[in-house]
Design a protein around this motif. Structure first.
Motif, short mmCIF file in Angstrom:
data_model
loop_
_atom_site.label_atom_id
_atom_site.label_comp_id
_atom_site.label_asym_id
_atom_site.label_seq_id
_atom_site.Cartn_x
_atom_site.Cartn_y
_atom_site.Cartn_z
N HIS A 52 0.94 -1.26 -0.22
CA HIS A 52 0.01 0.04 -0.04
C HIS A 52 0.93 1.32 -0.02
O HIS A 52 0.48 2.21 -0.63
CB HIS A 52 -0.98 0.02 1.45
N GLY B 266 -1.69 8.05 7.36
CA GLY B 266 -2.27 7.88 8.73
C GLY B 266 -1.53 7.19 9.61
O GLY B 266 -1.59 7.30 10.79
N GLY C 33 -0.35 11.86 9.86
CA GLY C 33 -1.67 11.83 9.87
C GLY C 33 -2.41 11.68 11.14
O GLY C 33 -3.48 12.12 11.38
N PHE D 284 -2.54 14.62 13.26
CA PHE D 284 -3.68 15.47 12.73
C PHE D 284 -4.97 14.82 13.49
O PHE D 284 -5.80 15.48 13.96
CB PHE D 284 -3.87 15.40 11.26
N PRO E 166 -12.67 12.65 9.95
CA PRO E 166 -10.98 12.61 9.91
C PRO E 166 -10.44 14.05 10.33
O PRO E 166 -10.78 14.92 9.87
CB PRO E 166 -11.00 12.00 8.60
N GLY E 167 -9.50 13.79 11.09
CA GLY E 167 -8.82 14.89 11.82
C GLY E 167 -8.12 15.82 10.57
O GLY E 167 -8.20 17.05 10.97
N PRO F 238 -8.65 16.87 7.45
CA PRO F 238 -9.43 17.79 6.68
C PRO F 238 -9.95 18.81 7.58
O PRO F 238 -10.01 20.17 7.49
CB PRO F 238 -10.39 16.98 5.98
N GLN G 289 -7.32 21.35 8.94
CA GLN G 289 -7.12 22.17 7.71
C GLN G 289 -8.21 23.22 7.57
O GLN G 289 -8.11 24.44 7.38
CB GLN G 289 -6.89 21.33 6.17
N GLY H 225 0.72 10.02 0.25
CA GLY H 225 -0.05 9.75 1.62
C GLY H 225 -1.03 10.52 1.51
O GLY H 225 -0.93 11.80 1.12
N GLY H 226 -2.03 10.38 2.62
CA GLY H 226 -3.25 11.10 2.73
C GLY H 226 -2.99 12.63 3.22
O GLY H 226 -3.55 13.47 2.79
N THR I 153 -5.44 10.61 -0.90
CA THR I 153 -5.89 9.57 -0.04
C THR I 153 -5.90 8.15 -0.64
O THR I 153 -5.77 8.15 -1.84
CB THR I 153 -7.13 10.08 0.65
N ASP I 154 -6.64 7.16 0.18
CA ASP I 154 -6.43 5.92 -0.43
C ASP I 154 -7.51 5.78 -1.71
O ASP I 154 -8.54 6.40 -1.69
CB ASP I 154 -7.06 4.88 0.53
O1 KG4 Z 1 -3.15 7.53 3.13
P1 KG4 Z 1 -4.40 7.83 3.98
O2 KG4 Z 1 -5.61 8.11 3.17
O3 KG4 Z 1 -4.52 6.42 4.65
C1 KG4 Z 1 -3.71 5.60 5.36
O4 KG4 Z 1 -2.91 5.13 4.41
O5 KG4 Z 1 -3.34 5.79 6.33
O6 KG4 Z 1 -4.05 8.92 5.08
C2 KG4 Z 1 -5.09 9.10 6.09
C3 KG4 Z 1 -4.56 10.09 6.93
C4 KG4 Z 1 -5.58 10.73 8.14
O7 KG4 Z 1 -4.70 10.70 9.06
C5 KG4 Z 1 -6.11 11.84 7.82
O8 KG4 Z 1 -6.60 12.75 8.75
C6 KG4 Z 1 -5.08 12.46 6.85
O9 KG4 Z 1 -4.36 11.29 6.24
N1 KG4 Z 1 -5.44 13.59 5.98
C7 KG4 Z 1 -5.08 14.75 6.14
C8 KG4 Z 1 -5.83 15.41 5.21
N2 KG4 Z 1 -6.43 14.55 4.23
C9 KG4 Z 1 -6.25 13.28 4.93
N3 KG4 Z 1 -4.12 15.42 6.87
C10 KG4 Z 1 -4.00 16.74 6.76
N4 KG4 Z 1 -4.69 17.52 5.75
C11 KG4 Z 1 -5.55 16.81 5.18
N5 KG4 Z 1 -6.18 17.89 4.08
#
Ligand code: KG4
Ligand code: ZN
Length: 342
Positions: free
Chosen positions: A117, A149, A175, A178, A190-191, A193, A196, A280-281, A309-310
């Motif tokens: 992943h 995350g 993540g 956040f 989720p924290g 967005p 932000q 990554g997210g 994001t995923d």
């Molecule tokens: O890559 P992802 O979708 O899933 C994993 O593989 O973990 O990442 C998810 C993470 C979460 O912690 C989420 O809060 C963070 O990415 N995330 C963000 C934003 N969008 C998603 N962190 C900061 N600002 C964003 N806009």
């Protein structure tokens, strides 16, 4: 690398709370990408509920795959291989995607390619939408910052599928920081967005939260900033005042972005990288994007918002490069919930 064989890959991703499928041509031209998000369902629990995630994947997986093939105007006969996320992620979620992929591979007599992943996140920078101009592919050597995350790490890539891990977080992933800080500030899941959005009305200089500069320059630590926010919140509440959520969110975000940028730039210089890649997210974060794209020393590859994001487009891209370089998985592979990138 320009002489890789042409191929169309169908990819499946179900490592956490998104059920996704995509079709890509030659590793870059995206023909379709479908993501069924479970975000609304998990929001009421304040985080991903693994058992619920697994059940939702079971409900969504077949329609999502059918939709991805239909949008690409294809049937299974037209694809050359099936790529699937094998890990890291939630075991009960991964199992659904992997078993669907195995079934399709067996039934249609197509090769199966298990994909990491995190490698998928990195390959989201190779993806562009079919019919649009192909941007230049990232050029090696690349300093890759992975911020999701569950993971925060710096890797040096000297070629496709080659990772030298320079350092990683010693505690929380970016993540996760956040997500936990959002909870402290009373902001919804989720924290990332949420922070932000709250930060838009805040002053990033209102609080000077710590930027951990560790002895090991390529490692990260985000627990300090989280703890200092906790103490600040308690102090303000004890004084009977309301929490300045916007200022705290903006200052927290600035501390995280600053740390990530400073360390990534230093690593890129130290290891002679030609370009930087962020994946990554957390790469969806606008303050982070502006900070990385605002510097002029290195070209920065950062995925389009939809592929931060995923999603399965990124798994399809990584799966293509694995497939093109001869990687094949047997039908008895199992999920690897803690599979590291390198
Ligand atoms: O890559 P992802 O979708 O899933 C994993 O593989 O973990 O990442 C998810 C993470 C979460 O912690 C989420 O809060 C963070 O990415 N995330 C963000 C934003 N969008 C998603 N962190 C900061 N600002 C964003 N806009
Ligand atoms: Zn992810």
């Amino acid at each position: 690398m320009n002489d890789l064989p042409p191929a169309r890959i169908l990819a499946i991703e179900s490592s956490c709370d998104e059920t996704a499928a995509a079709v890509i041509e030659n590793g870059r031209a995206l023909l379709s990408s479908v993501v069924a998000s479970q975000m609304d369902i998990h929001a009421r629990y304040g985080g991903v509920f693994p058992e619920v995630a697994s059940r939702q994947h079971v409900l969504s997986i077949v329609p999502v795959i059918e939709q991805a093939l239909a949008q690409a105007h294809m049937t299974l006969v037209d694809v050359d291989a099936i790529a699937v996320t094998r890990g890291p992620g939630l075991a009960g979620s991964l199992v659904v995607g992997l078993n669907a992929a195995k079934g399709l591979a067996l039934g249609a007599n197509k090769p199966l390619v298990g994909v990491n992943h995190l490698e998928g996140h990195i390959y989201s920078s190779w993806v562009y939408e079919f019919g649009t101009d192909a941007p230049l592919a990232p050029q090696f050597p690349i300093l890759a910052l992975l911020v999701s995350g569950g993971h925060t790490e710096l890797n040096l890539m000297t070629d496709h599928l080659t990772y030298r891990r320079l350092g990683a977080t010693l505690d929380d992933a970016a993540g996760e920081a956040f997500d936990k800080t959002a909870r402290l500030l009373g902001l919804p899941y989720p924290g990332g967005p949420s922070i932000q959005k709250a930060a838009e009305d805040g002053d990033p200089k209102a609080f000077n939260f710590p930027r951990a500069r560790l002895d090991s320059p390529w490692n990260f630590s985000f627990s300090g900033v989280k703890t200092s926010i906790l103490y600040e919140v308690r102090r303000i509440q004890a004084a009977g005042n309301s929490i300045p959520v916007a200022d705290m969110a903006a200052s927290f975000q600035a501390a995280i972005v600053d740390t990530l940028l400073v360390k990534t730039l230093a690593a890129a210089r130290e290891f002679g990288a030609k370009e930087i890649l962020v994946a990554g997210g957390v790469s969806a974060n606008t303050a982070l994007r502006e900070a990385f794209l605002g510097q002029t020393e290195f070209k920065v590859n950062i995925p389009k918002f939809a592929y931060c994001t995923d999603n399965a487009a990124m798994i399809a891209s990584a799966g293509y490069f694995r497939y093109a370089l001869g990687h094949r998985s047997t039908l008895d592979i199992d999920v690897m919930p803690t599979w590291p990138l390198s």
